[in-house]
Design a protein around this motif. Structure first.
Motif, PDB file in Angstrom:
ATOM      1  N   UNK A  21       0.837  -1.204   0.000  1.00  0.00           N
ATOM      2  CA  UNK A  21       0.000   0.000   0.000  1.00  0.00           C
ATOM      3  C   UNK A  21       0.869   1.251   0.000  1.00  0.00           C
ATOM      4  N   UNK A  22       1.949   1.217   0.761  1.00  0.00           N
ATOM      5  CA  UNK A  22       2.879   2.347   0.780  1.00  0.00           C
ATOM      6  C   UNK A  22       3.442   2.598  -0.616  1.00  0.00           C
ATOM      7  N   UNK A  23       3.766   1.518  -1.324  1.00  0.00           N
ATOM      8  CA  UNK A  23       4.277   1.656  -2.683  1.00  0.00           C
ATOM      9  C   UNK A  23       3.200   2.199  -3.618  1.00  0.00           C
ATOM     10  N   UNK A  24       1.947   1.776  -3.437  1.00  0.00           N
ATOM     11  CA  UNK A  24       0.848   2.288  -4.255  1.00  0.00           C
ATOM     12  C   UNK A  24       0.655   3.788  -4.033  1.00  0.00           C
ATOM     13  N   UNK A  25       0.863   4.247  -2.807  1.00  0.00           N
ATOM     14  CA  UNK A  25       0.750   5.672  -2.510  1.00  0.00           C
ATOM     15  C   UNK A  25       1.919   6.424  -3.135  1.00  0.00           C
ATOM     16  N   UNK A  26       3.111   5.863  -3.015  1.00  0.00           N
ATOM     17  CA  UNK A  26       4.301   6.520  -3.571  1.00  0.00           C
ATOM     18  C   UNK A  26       4.209   6.677  -5.077  1.00  0.00           C
ATOM     19  N   UNK A  27       3.724   5.629  -5.752  1.00  0.00           N
ATOM     20  CA  UNK A  27       3.684   5.650  -7.214  1.00  0.00           C
ATOM     21  C   UNK A  27       2.447   6.340  -7.774  1.00  0.00           C
ATOM     22  N   UNK A  28       1.476   6.659  -6.914  1.00  0.00           N
ATOM     23  CA  UNK A  28       0.282   7.347  -7.387  1.00  0.00           C
ATOM     24  C   UNK A  28      -0.862   6.443  -7.775  1.00  0.00           C
ATOM     25  N   UNK A  29      -0.732   5.131  -7.552  1.00  0.00           N
ATOM     26  CA  UNK A  29      -1.886   4.251  -7.756  1.00  0.00           C
ATOM     27  C   UNK A  29      -2.985   4.572  -6.754  1.00  0.00           C
ATOM     28  N   UNK A  30      -2.574   5.082  -5.595  1.00  0.00           N
ATOM     29  CA  UNK A  30      -3.509   5.612  -4.606  1.00  0.00           C
ATOM     30  C   UNK A  30      -3.159   7.078  -4.386  1.00  0.00           C
ATOM     31  N   UNK A  31      -4.146   7.955  -4.505  1.00  0.00           N
ATOM     32  CA  UNK A  31      -3.925   9.388  -4.378  1.00  0.00           C
ATOM     33  C   UNK A  31      -4.496   9.912  -3.071  1.00  0.00           C
ATOM     34  N   UNK A  32      -4.005  11.060  -2.589  1.00  0.00           N
ATOM     35  CA  UNK A  32      -4.576  11.659  -1.387  1.00  0.00           C
ATOM     36  C   UNK A  32      -6.091  11.822  -1.512  1.00  0.00           C
ATOM     37  N   UNK A  33      -6.821  11.312  -0.512  1.00  0.00           N
ATOM     38  CA  UNK A  33      -8.275  11.364  -0.523  1.00  0.00           C
ATOM     39  C   UNK A  33      -8.934  10.070  -0.973  1.00  0.00           C
ATOM     40  N   UNK A  34      -8.182   9.179  -1.621  1.00  0.00           N
ATOM     41  CA  UNK A  34      -8.743   7.896  -2.058  1.00  0.00           C
ATOM     42  C   UNK A  34      -9.093   7.032  -0.848  1.00  0.00           C
ATOM     43  N   UNK A  35     -10.205   6.320  -0.946  1.00  0.00           N
ATOM     44  CA  UNK A  35     -10.613   5.427   0.136  1.00  0.00           C
ATOM     45  C   UNK A  35      -9.917   4.078  -0.003  1.00  0.00           C
ATOM     46  N   UNK A  36      -9.765   3.394   1.122  1.00  0.00           N
ATOM     47  CA  UNK A  36      -9.114   2.095   1.164  1.00  0.00           C
ATOM     48  C   UNK A  36     -10.178   1.015   1.354  1.00  0.00           C
ATOM     49  N   UNK A  37     -10.207   0.059   0.454  1.00  0.00           N
ATOM     50  CA  UNK A  37     -11.198  -1.014   0.482  1.00  0.00           C
ATOM     51  C   UNK A  37     -10.583  -2.241   1.158  1.00  0.00           C
ATOM     52  N   UNK A  38     -10.944  -2.478   2.417  1.00  0.00           N
ATOM     53  CA  UNK A  38     -10.379  -3.606   3.168  1.00  0.00           C
ATOM     54  C   UNK A  38     -10.682  -4.945   2.487  1.00  0.00           C
ATOM     55  N   UNK A  39     -11.903  -5.088   1.991  1.00  0.00           N
ATOM     56  CA  UNK A  39     -12.299  -6.356   1.371  1.00  0.00           C
ATOM     57  C   UNK A  39     -11.485  -6.629   0.116  1.00  0.00           C
ATOM     58  N   UNK A  40     -11.267  -5.595  -0.691  1.00  0.00           N
ATOM     59  CA  UNK A  40     -10.486  -5.755  -1.922  1.00  0.00           C
ATOM     60  C   UNK A  40      -9.037  -6.126  -1.594  1.00  0.00           C
ATOM     61  N   UNK A  41      -8.474  -5.511  -0.562  1.00  0.00           N
ATOM     62  CA  UNK A  41      -7.094  -5.810  -0.175  1.00  0.00           C
ATOM     63  C   UNK A  41      -6.977  -7.230   0.347  1.00  0.00           C
ATOM     64  N   UNK A  42      -7.954  -7.653   1.170  1.00  0.00           N
ATOM     65  CA  UNK A  42      -7.943  -9.019   1.697  1.00  0.00           C
ATOM     66  C   UNK A  42      -7.986 -10.040   0.555  1.00  0.00           C
ATOM     67  N   UNK A  43      -8.816  -9.761  -0.458  1.00  0.00           N
ATOM     68  CA  UNK A  43      -8.901 -10.663  -1.606  1.00  0.00           C
ATOM     69  C   UNK A  43      -7.607 -10.648  -2.422  1.00  0.00           C
ATOM     70  N   UNK A  44      -7.028  -9.490  -2.572  1.00  0.00           N
ATOM     71  CA  UNK A  44      -5.787  -9.339  -3.341  1.00  0.00           C
ATOM     72  C   UNK A  44      -4.651 -10.160  -2.733  1.00  0.00           C
TER      73      UNK A  44
END
Length: 230
Positions: A21-44
């Motif tokens: 997740x930290x890498x996704x934030x650094x690279x811009x896959x996740x942007x400031x204000x984006x919500x985090x989907x616990x269910x999607x991460x658990x499945x991933x």
């Protein structure tokens, strides 16, 4: 029995998730204000919600995530004062890292740094913003490893994650790829000449937001309003 204490441990699920997740934030896959989907991460990651929540809590402690009522976790936004303060600290730490790397890098690492820079020339000629981000990350990562200080490297990576989205938008918009490449050239020469003080100075100039009043104005103007707190 005692020897087993010193064997390397397999990375915990929560740590793998936190790092991703930290890498996704650094690279811009996740942007400031984006919500985090616990269910999607658990499945991933094919895990239960427990390690996901552990990872999110760690990221919240780091300041990368923020808990909002009825909205769960979101990527934290910063106001301009916070952003400039963190970037000021980042510039100082990058300078120290580069000085240490100049003193401690192996010949193989210096050759790797030079090859990354050489390969990036075609990217700069093509004005490829995405390609430059990857090349820039690779260049700096060699220095982070070369400083031989894992604590400094970890702090730098976390600060880069917090500021990455803002800098990517702002500097891509004002076309700083060629200027950054030229600054890398000066940095590289100082390192190849084993001049740590010159390398430190060049890195401080490279990381500086301002580069003169016009540079700072362009930086502030080009940050998307949706990413700024307040």
């Amino acid at each position: 029995m005692l020897q087993s204490v010193f064997l390397p441990k397999r990375m915990k699920s929560s740590e793998r998730i936190r790092s991703a997740i930290e890498e996704d934030i650094r690279t811009g896959n996740l942007l400031p204000g984006d919500s985090i989907d616990e269910q999607e991460i658990a499945a991933r990651f094919q895990v239960s919600r427990t390690p996901v929540r552990e990872a999110l809590l760690q990221l919240k402690i780091q300041g990368l995530l923020l808990s909002q009522p009825r909205a769960g976790m979101v990527v934290a936004k910063m106001d301009l004062q916070e952003l400039l303060a963190i970037w000021e600290l980042l510039a100082e730490m990058e300078g120290v890292c580069t000085r240490l790397a100049c003193q401690r890098m192996t010949p193989a690492e210096r050759a790797e740094l030079q090859q990354i820079h050489t390969d990036a020339h075609a990217i700069v000629q093509a004005d490829d913003a995405d390609g430059w981000r990857e090349a820039n990350h690779a260049f700096h990562d060699v220095l982070y490893r070369g400083c031989r200080n894992p604590y400094l490297r970890q702090e730098l990576l976390q600060l880069r994650a917090r500021t990455g989205a803002y800098l990517r938008h702002a500097f891509s918009a004002v076309g700083r790829i060629k200027a950054s490449y030229e600054q890398h050239e000066e940095l590289l020469q100082a390192i190849l000449e084993n001049n740590p003080e010159r390398a430190h100075q060049m890195m401080m100039q490279h990381i500086s937001l301002a580069q003169g009043a016009r540079g700072l104005a362009d930086f502030l103007i080009n940050i998307p309003k949706s990413m700024v707190k307040g």
